[in-house]
Design an enzyme around this catalytic site. Structure first.
Site, PDB file in Angstrom:
ATOM      1  N   TYR A  62      79.498  79.925 -48.548  1.00 24.32           N
ATOM      2  CA  TYR A  62      80.635  80.544 -47.864  1.00 24.32           C
ATOM      3  C   TYR A  62      81.577  79.485 -47.282  1.00 24.32           C
ATOM      4  CZ  TYR A  62      77.443  84.573 -48.055  1.00 24.32           C
ATOM      5  OH  TYR A  62      76.575  85.551 -48.475  1.00 24.32           O
ATOM      6  N   HIS A 105      69.623  82.488 -52.943  1.00 19.08           N
ATOM      7  CA  HIS A 105      70.952  83.086 -53.069  1.00 19.08           C
ATOM      8  C   HIS A 105      71.366  83.236 -54.534  1.00 19.08           C
ATOM      9  CE1 HIS A 105      75.253  83.101 -51.122  1.00 19.08           C
ATOM     10  NE2 HIS A 105      74.875  84.288 -51.534  1.00 19.08           N
TER      11      HIS A 105
HETATM   12  N1  NAP Z   1      74.340  87.704 -52.583  1.00 23.40           N
HETATM   13  C1  NAP Z   1      74.277  87.861 -51.274  1.00 23.40           C
HETATM   14  O1  NAP Z   1      73.311  87.481 -50.632  1.00 23.40           O
HETATM   15  C2  NAP Z   1      75.425  88.515 -50.548  1.00 23.40           C
HETATM   16  C3  NAP Z   1      76.437  89.107 -51.292  1.00 23.40           C
HETATM   17  C4  NAP Z   1      77.462  89.742 -50.593  1.00 23.40           C
HETATM   18  C5  NAP Z   1      77.488  89.740 -49.210  1.00 23.40           C
HETATM   19  N2  NAP Z   1      76.504  89.133 -48.512  1.00 23.40           N
HETATM   20  C6  NAP Z   1      76.534  89.129 -47.021  1.00 23.40           C
HETATM   21  O2  NAP Z   1      77.088  90.352 -46.566  1.00 23.40           O
HETATM   22  C7  NAP Z   1      78.284  90.111 -45.816  1.00 23.40           C
HETATM   23  C8  NAP Z   1      79.315  91.212 -46.063  1.00 23.40           C
HETATM   24  O3  NAP Z   1      79.542  91.411 -47.446  1.00 23.40           O
HETATM   25  P1  NAP Z   1      80.986  91.462 -48.134  1.00 23.40           P
HETATM   26  O4  NAP Z   1      81.740  90.277 -47.752  1.00 23.40           O
HETATM   27  O5  NAP Z   1      80.727  91.711 -49.560  1.00 23.40           O
HETATM   28  O6  NAP Z   1      81.690  92.648 -47.516  1.00 23.40           O
HETATM   29  P2  NAP Z   1      81.662  94.138 -46.940  1.00 23.40           P
HETATM   30  O7  NAP Z   1      80.933  94.103 -45.646  1.00 23.40           O
HETATM   31  O8  NAP Z   1      81.326  95.155 -47.951  1.00 23.40           O
HETATM   32  O9  NAP Z   1      83.236  94.254 -46.722  1.00 23.40           O
HETATM   33  C9  NAP Z   1      83.888  93.265 -45.954  1.00 23.40           C
HETATM   34  C10 NAP Z   1      85.381  93.497 -45.990  1.00 23.40           C
HETATM   35  O10 NAP Z   1      85.679  94.758 -45.414  1.00 23.40           O
HETATM   36  C11 NAP Z   1      86.814  94.664 -44.603  1.00 23.40           C
HETATM   37  N3  NAP Z   1      86.468  95.159 -43.261  1.00 23.40           N
HETATM   38  C12 NAP Z   1      85.325  94.964 -42.581  1.00 23.40           C
HETATM   39  N4  NAP Z   1      85.377  95.575 -41.391  1.00 23.40           N
HETATM   40  C13 NAP Z   1      86.566  96.170 -41.320  1.00 23.40           C
HETATM   41  C14 NAP Z   1      87.211  96.939 -40.344  1.00 23.40           C
HETATM   42  N5  NAP Z   1      86.619  97.236 -39.189  1.00 23.40           N
HETATM   43  N6  NAP Z   1      88.440  97.415 -40.606  1.00 23.40           N
HETATM   44  C15 NAP Z   1      89.050  97.133 -41.770  1.00 23.40           C
HETATM   45  N7  NAP Z   1      88.497  96.379 -42.735  1.00 23.40           N
HETATM   46  C16 NAP Z   1      87.270  95.905 -42.508  1.00 23.40           C
HETATM   47  C17 NAP Z   1      87.203  93.191 -44.477  1.00 23.40           C
HETATM   48  O11 NAP Z   1      88.387  93.039 -45.237  1.00 23.40           O
HETATM   49  P3  NAP Z   1      89.482  91.939 -44.844  1.00 23.40           P
HETATM   50  O12 NAP Z   1      88.759  90.653 -44.915  1.00 23.40           O
HETATM   51  O13 NAP Z   1      90.509  92.142 -45.893  1.00 23.40           O
HETATM   52  O14 NAP Z   1      89.961  92.268 -43.461  1.00 23.40           O
HETATM   53  C18 NAP Z   1      86.027  92.466 -45.088  1.00 23.40           C
HETATM   54  O15 NAP Z   1      86.396  91.335 -45.854  1.00 23.40           O
HETATM   55  C19 NAP Z   1      78.741  88.722 -46.215  1.00 23.40           C
HETATM   56  O16 NAP Z   1      79.500  88.139 -45.190  1.00 23.40           O
HETATM   57  C20 NAP Z   1      77.407  88.037 -46.414  1.00 23.40           C
HETATM   58  O17 NAP Z   1      76.877  87.672 -45.149  1.00 23.40           O
HETATM   59  C21 NAP Z   1      75.464  88.523 -49.162  1.00 23.40           C
END
Ligand code: NAP
Length: 342
Positions: A65, A150
């Site tokens: 990240y 990961h």
């Molecule tokens: N392979 C893996 O291990 C893996 C894969 C994916 C994720 N992860 C973990 O899970 C976390 C989250 O996953 P993800 O990044 O895929 O995203 P997610 O939680 O599905 O969505 C995140 C996006 O939703 C939007 N958002 C979140 N809260 C909001 C709110 N209150 N109002 C409006 N928009 C909102 C943001 O958009 P904007 O940025 O445009 O504001 C953010 O970028 C990552 O940070 C990571 O720690 C791990």
């Protein structure tokens, strides 16, 4: 696993798995590594402070990240907090090698940071140990609670990760260096395979157990539950598609522009949410937590406002009739969420 009930003003509930106590919500720190857009140091710090004030005690990051930026910022933001009061996870599988000759370019894997390092995929024992050492240095801590392999997606990577890589992590767990081990992936099937092969504590299932995507329902979730392995649900907004009351036309699904069919399905779910007096993100935040295998939902928030709205979404009462209507419409599996499970 559940220890407290929700309610509009209730503290975050805690779930226990394998000796760890996790708040039902966790902060996903990919966004603090400048995923898709720049986030200032001040905004990153304010996000961590707001999450802490809200009672969030699970923090997830990875070297991937922002090429280390997320780990550095998260470490700085948590440094003054009592170390036993939160659960910190990071990941292994991508070593960061300096590449100063590319520092004038931008990273080409979605993060708005200079390409001053390159990711080297490595799930070997040495790679795992080195990655953890590097992460400890970036985080500025002497202890990581959970380490995930990961994204070992390719067959050769999975073969190495599910033998040598997980073996190294289990060794560290036995030595008391880390408290829990597992893998974080965007696919459900390999996570199930890993649970069958190795003594893992938790798996982070990204995007495959959400209001919109039920790929984990039939196999991964019941298997994890049977084995006492905790599911950390990540990507519960499917990387943005479910994050707003109505999806933007250019919303992302799995980090790419969402196909029309998924946008239409998302709007049908949003229609039913509105008919039942709640929003799409309210239901998307709570849906994963209703499954008894799930111990935490890690959400990618940045900024104080997103933290505040996350807590509102988590606490808004969802009528059982909404889940029934979604199931009747074939939009969620018939058995989920189990009535009264949250
Ligand atoms: N392979 C893996 O291990 C893996 C894969 C994916 C994720 N992860 C973990 O899970 C976390 C989250 O996953 P993800 O990044 O895929 O995203 P997610 O939680 O599905 O969505 C995140 C996006 O939703 C939007 N958002 C979140 N809260 C909001 C709110 N209150 N109002 C409006 N928009 C909102 C943001 O958009 P904007 O940025 O445009 O504001 C953010 O970028 C990552 O940070 C990571 O720690 C791990």
């Amino acid at each position: 696993m559940r220890e407290a009930g929700p309610g509009r003003d209730a503290p975050l509930a805690v779930r226990a798995v394998r000796g760890l106590r996790l708040t039902e919500l966790g902060l996903g720190a990919a966004q603090l590594g400048n995923l898709y857009r720049n986030t200032s140091d001040a905004e990153a710090e304010a996000t961590i402070d707001a999450a802490w004030e809200a009672g969030i005690r699970v923090f997830d990051t990875a070297p991937h990240y922002g090429l280390g930026l997320s780990e550095r910022r998260l470490g700085a933001g948590l440094r003054e907090r009592p170390r036993d009061h939160y659960v910190l996870s990071t990941k292994v599988g991508r070593l960061l090698e300096p590449s100063p000759e590319r520092a004038h370019l931008q990273d080409d894997e979605g993060f708005v940071v200079p390409a001053a390092a390159r990711r080297v995929r490595d799930y070997s024992r040495d790679g795992v140990l080195r990655s953890i050492e590097d992460s400890l240095a970036r985080l500025g801590t002497d202890r990581i609670d959970i380490v995930y392999l990961h994204d070992p997606d390719e067959p050769e990577m999975f073969a190495q990760a599910s033998s040598e890589g997980i073996g190294a992590l289990i060794e560290l767990r036995e030595q008391g260096v880390v408290r829990a081990v597992g893998a974080g992936m965007n696919a459900a099937e390999p996570l199930a395979e890993l649970i069958r092969r190795a003594d893992v504590d938790l798996v982070m299932c990204a995007g495959r157990h959400s209001l919109l995507d039920h790929a984990a329902t039939d196999e991964l979730l019941p298997l994890a539950h049977d084995r006492g392995v905790g599911i950390v649900a990540a990507g519960v907004y499917n990387s943005g598609l479910l994050s707003r009351p109505r999806p933007d036309a250019d919303a992302r699904y799995d980090y790419l522009p969402a196909p029309q069919e998924l946008l239409a399905r998302t709007n049908r779910i949003a229609d039913l949410c509105e008919e039942h007096g709640v929003t799409l993100p309210d239901a998307a935040t709570q849906f994963p937590l209703a499954n008894p295998a799930v111990v935490c939902a890690v959400v990618g928030v940045r900024g104080v406002d997103q933290v505040a709205s996350l807590l509102t979404r988590y606490r808004t009462p969802i009528p059982d009739a909404l889940w029934a209507a979604l199931a009747d419409a074939g939009l969620i599996p018939p058995s989920s969420p189990a009535k009264g499970s949250r």
